[in-house]
Design a protein around this motif. Structure first.
Motif, PDB file in Angstrom:
ATOM      1  N   LEU A 205       0.833  -1.207   0.000  1.00 42.84           N
ATOM      2  CA  LEU A 205       0.000   0.000   0.000  1.00 42.84           C
ATOM      3  C   LEU A 205       0.864   1.253   0.000  1.00 42.84           C
ATOM      4  N   GLY A 206       1.973   1.234   0.728  1.00 47.46           N
ATOM      5  CA  GLY A 206       2.861   2.398   0.741  1.00 47.46           C
ATOM      6  C   GLY A 206       3.443   2.682  -0.631  1.00 47.46           C
ATOM      7  N   VAL A 207       3.885   1.619  -1.338  1.00 49.34           N
ATOM      8  CA  VAL A 207       4.424   1.805  -2.689  1.00 49.34           C
ATOM      9  C   VAL A 207       3.346   2.347  -3.628  1.00 49.34           C
ATOM     10  N   VAL A 208       2.137   1.789  -3.505  1.00 49.23           N
ATOM     11  CA  VAL A 208       1.048   2.240  -4.382  1.00 49.23           C
ATOM     12  C   VAL A 208       0.726   3.713  -4.144  1.00 49.23           C
ATOM     13  N   PHE A 209       0.574   4.107  -2.890  1.00 50.87           N
ATOM     14  CA  PHE A 209       0.238   5.496  -2.579  1.00 50.87           C
ATOM     15  C   PHE A 209       1.387   6.447  -2.911  1.00 50.87           C
ATOM     16  N   LEU A 210       2.618   5.941  -2.875  1.00 53.77           N
ATOM     17  CA  LEU A 210       3.757   6.798  -3.205  1.00 53.77           C
ATOM     18  C   LEU A 210       3.891   6.998  -4.712  1.00 53.77           C
ATOM     19  N   VAL A 211       3.670   5.937  -5.476  1.00 50.77           N
ATOM     20  CA  VAL A 211       3.853   6.004  -6.935  1.00 50.77           C
ATOM     21  C   VAL A 211       2.652   6.634  -7.630  1.00 50.77           C
ATOM     22  N   THR A 212       1.452   6.474  -7.068  1.00 48.26           N
ATOM     23  CA  THR A 212       0.231   6.945  -7.735  1.00 48.26           C
ATOM     24  C   THR A 212       0.256   8.434  -8.074  1.00 48.26           C
ATOM     25  N   PRO A 213       0.684   9.352  -7.188  1.00 45.85           N
ATOM     26  CA  PRO A 213       0.704  10.778  -7.573  1.00 45.85           C
ATOM     27  C   PRO A 213       1.561  11.043  -8.816  1.00 45.85           C
ATOM     28  N   PHE A 214       2.715  10.355  -8.918  1.00 50.14           N
ATOM     29  CA  PHE A 214       3.559  10.566 -10.103  1.00 50.14           C
ATOM     30  C   PHE A 214       2.884  10.029 -11.363  1.00 50.14           C
ATOM     31  N   THR A 215       2.287   8.845 -11.254  1.00 45.58           N
ATOM     32  CA  THR A 215       1.581   8.297 -12.420  1.00 45.58           C
ATOM     33  C   THR A 215       0.379   9.150 -12.789  1.00 45.58           C
ATOM     34  N   MET A 216      -0.237   9.772 -11.790  1.00 45.11           N
ATOM     35  CA  MET A 216      -1.392  10.628 -12.054  1.00 45.11           C
ATOM     36  C   MET A 216      -0.971  11.873 -12.837  1.00 45.11           C
ATOM     37  N   VAL A 217       0.159  12.474 -12.460  1.00 48.44           N
ATOM     38  CA  VAL A 217       0.662  13.651 -13.186  1.00 48.44           C
ATOM     39  C   VAL A 217       1.011  13.281 -14.626  1.00 48.44           C
ATOM     40  N   ILE A 218       1.677  12.134 -14.787  1.00 49.11           N
ATOM     41  CA  ILE A 218       2.049  11.691 -16.136  1.00 49.11           C
ATOM     42  C   ILE A 218       0.798  11.435 -16.980  1.00 49.11           C
ATOM     43  N   SER A 219      -0.200  10.760 -16.378  1.00 50.33           N
ATOM     44  CA  SER A 219      -1.436  10.467 -17.107  1.00 50.33           C
ATOM     45  C   SER A 219      -2.163  11.761 -17.491  1.00 50.33           C
ATOM     46  N   TYR A 220      -2.197  12.727 -16.564  1.00 44.76           N
ATOM     47  CA  TYR A 220      -2.879  13.995 -16.832  1.00 44.76           C
ATOM     48  C   TYR A 220      -2.241  14.714 -18.017  1.00 44.76           C
ATOM     49  N   ARG A 221      -0.915  14.795 -18.001  1.00 43.80           N
ATOM     50  CA  ARG A 221      -0.233  15.494 -19.101  1.00 43.80           C
ATOM     51  C   ARG A 221      -0.417  14.748 -20.417  1.00 43.80           C
ATOM     52  N   SER A 222      -0.375  13.429 -20.353  1.00 49.10           N
ATOM     53  CA  SER A 222      -0.538  12.655 -21.573  1.00 49.10           C
ATOM     54  C   SER A 222      -1.937  12.828 -22.156  1.00 49.10           C
TER      55      SER A 222
END
Length: 441
Positions: free
Chosen positions: A12-29
């Protein structure tokens, strides 16, 4: 913390840590793809209008109901197609809008035309809000799924490991039974079980060998000591001079000390091998009062005053034999290292046992007194095993024992383990006895 909980929190810690970065990448894409697609569509519109102008056809048919503007400009700019994206507040609709403008430049029949068009696109805020909404559902479902699957993982996959831990916790050398471990298909657990099996089997063999040796040695040593003692007693009854009598007395003292050492070492061996098991609590207060009563004549001979603070109704989880040895060694130690016409202050409460007596300070470090054959002031009557036995008894019963020397007093204190106590009300009584010296076992 359990292993499965650590794994769950880690995932859960890895998921919550990585999700904000993936969210920014997805938003820009997503935003870039939407903008590029709209720019390409608007560019196709301007190209169509330019093609009609080049063919000499009026573009009104294609421009009908479309926001298209055509005008001539002085010169061709460096960039032929110029998109522009901006946000503004629409006063008529009373909401924020995002518009994509595209201006394309064409050289047609010696003239430079600027064809302008635009269209409304999805706002970035709308994209991010949609992503946050989807993310909330995603993280909630992911958390629930990880927690549920983690418990299933612990129940099925880690079940052999948990059973192995339970079997190890129940394994004792004293039972002389081999360790039985559950079957498992996991390679790592198989390797662990194999290692534990070999280790415990070897420990059982070594324990049996050591136990047999200690018992045989104790038995074999007792026989010649008894013979020597008997011969000395017979020799003392024959006509001897004073010097011979002194030598015989010294030999008898040495033999008695050897007997004590042999018994004490055998007791320490049994304690190390955890041969004193108990599941019932004993009234330690009753044993302490009996021990004080037995030592009363010895204390009286040395003029030692006993300050007795032994409470009532104090049950402690300890083997009765070990309780007697513990109290006997503490009181005997206090008598042996007491000051002339001194006192012994014994306090027994539901939580602790404390014995204090005046005397000379120890010549060794306090923590060394619990080592075997270490004696304070090198008393000739002591064999140096009393406090070592006390510490071992406390160790096998999860008690805490400590020694301090303060205000010209030796203070030995035993703190009982919480699981060894019962929640009964203790009644403190105070008595004063006179008693005298006794020897350590």
């Amino acid at each position: 913390m359990k292993l499965i909980n650590k794994l769950t929190y880690w995932i859960l810690g890895v998921v919550f840590l990585v999700t904000p970065f993936t969210m920014v990448i997805s938003y820009r894409s997503i935003k870039d793809n939407i903008n590029n697609a709209e720019i390409a569509r608007l560019t196709q519109v301007t190209d169509k209008v330019a093609a009609q102008l080049k063919a000499g056809q009026p573009p009104h048919q294609y421009m009908l109901d479309r926001p298209i503007t055509v005008k001539t400009v002085a010169a061709m700019p460096t960039v032929k197609t110029q998109p522009h994206n901006y946000n503004f507040y629409n006063t008529e609709l009373k909401r924020n809008e995002c518009r994509m403008d595209v201006t394309s430049y064409y050289n047609i029949n010696g003239k430079v035309y600027a064809v302008y068009t635009y269209n409304y696109v999805t706002q970035g805020r709308q994209i991010i809000m949609g992503m946050i909404y989807a993310l909330a559902w995603k993280m909630g479902l992911l958390t629930i799924s990880v927690l549920i699957t983690g418990r299933l993982l612990s129940k099925y996959i880690l079940s052999p490991f948990n059973q192995t831990l339970k079997s190890i916790g129940q394994f004792t050398l004293g039972n002389r039974e081999k360790l039985v471990l559950p079957a498992t298909t996991t390679a790592e657990f198989k390797e662990l079980n194999s290692f534990l099996k070999n280790m415990t089997d070897r420990a059982l063999q070594e324990y049996s060998a050591v136990k047999e040796f200690s018992e045989n040695a104790s038995h074999e040593v007792q026989t010649p000591l008894a013979v020597i003692r008997t011969k000395l007693e017979l020799l003392s009854e024959t006509p001897i001079n004073e010097d011979q009598a002194l030598l015989i007395g010294d030999m008898q003292s040495s033999i008695e000390k050897l007997v004590k050492i042999n018994r004490s070492l055998l007791l320490l061996t049994k304690l190390n091998n955890a041969e004193y098991h108990t599941t019932e609590q004993v009234k330690l207060c009753r044993i302490a009062k009996d021990m004080v009563r037995d030592m009363e004549p010895h204390m009286e001979m040395k003029g030692i005053t006993l300050r007795n603070h032994i409470g009532s109704n104090i049950p402690v989880l300890i083997h009765p034999v070990l309780a007697e040895i513990l109290l006997n060694n503490l009181l005997s130690n206090a008598i042996r290292y007491n000051a002339p016409d001194g006192y012994i202050d014994i306090t027994l409460t539901p939580n602790r046992l404390m014995v204090k007596n005046p005397g000379q300070p120890p010549v060794v470090e306090p923590e060394m007194l619990f080592q075997r054959f270490k004696k304070s002031n090198q008393c000739a009557d002591s064999i140096g095993l009393g406090l070592s036995i006390v510490q071992q008894i406390c160790s096998v019963n999860n008690f805490e024992v400590s020694y301090t020397y303060q205000n010209n007093e030796h203070i030995l204190q035993v703190i009982f383990a919480e699981e060894a106590l019962q929640t009964e009300q203790a009644i403190t009584v105070e008595e004063t006895f006179f008693a005298a010296d006794t020897a350590l076992a």
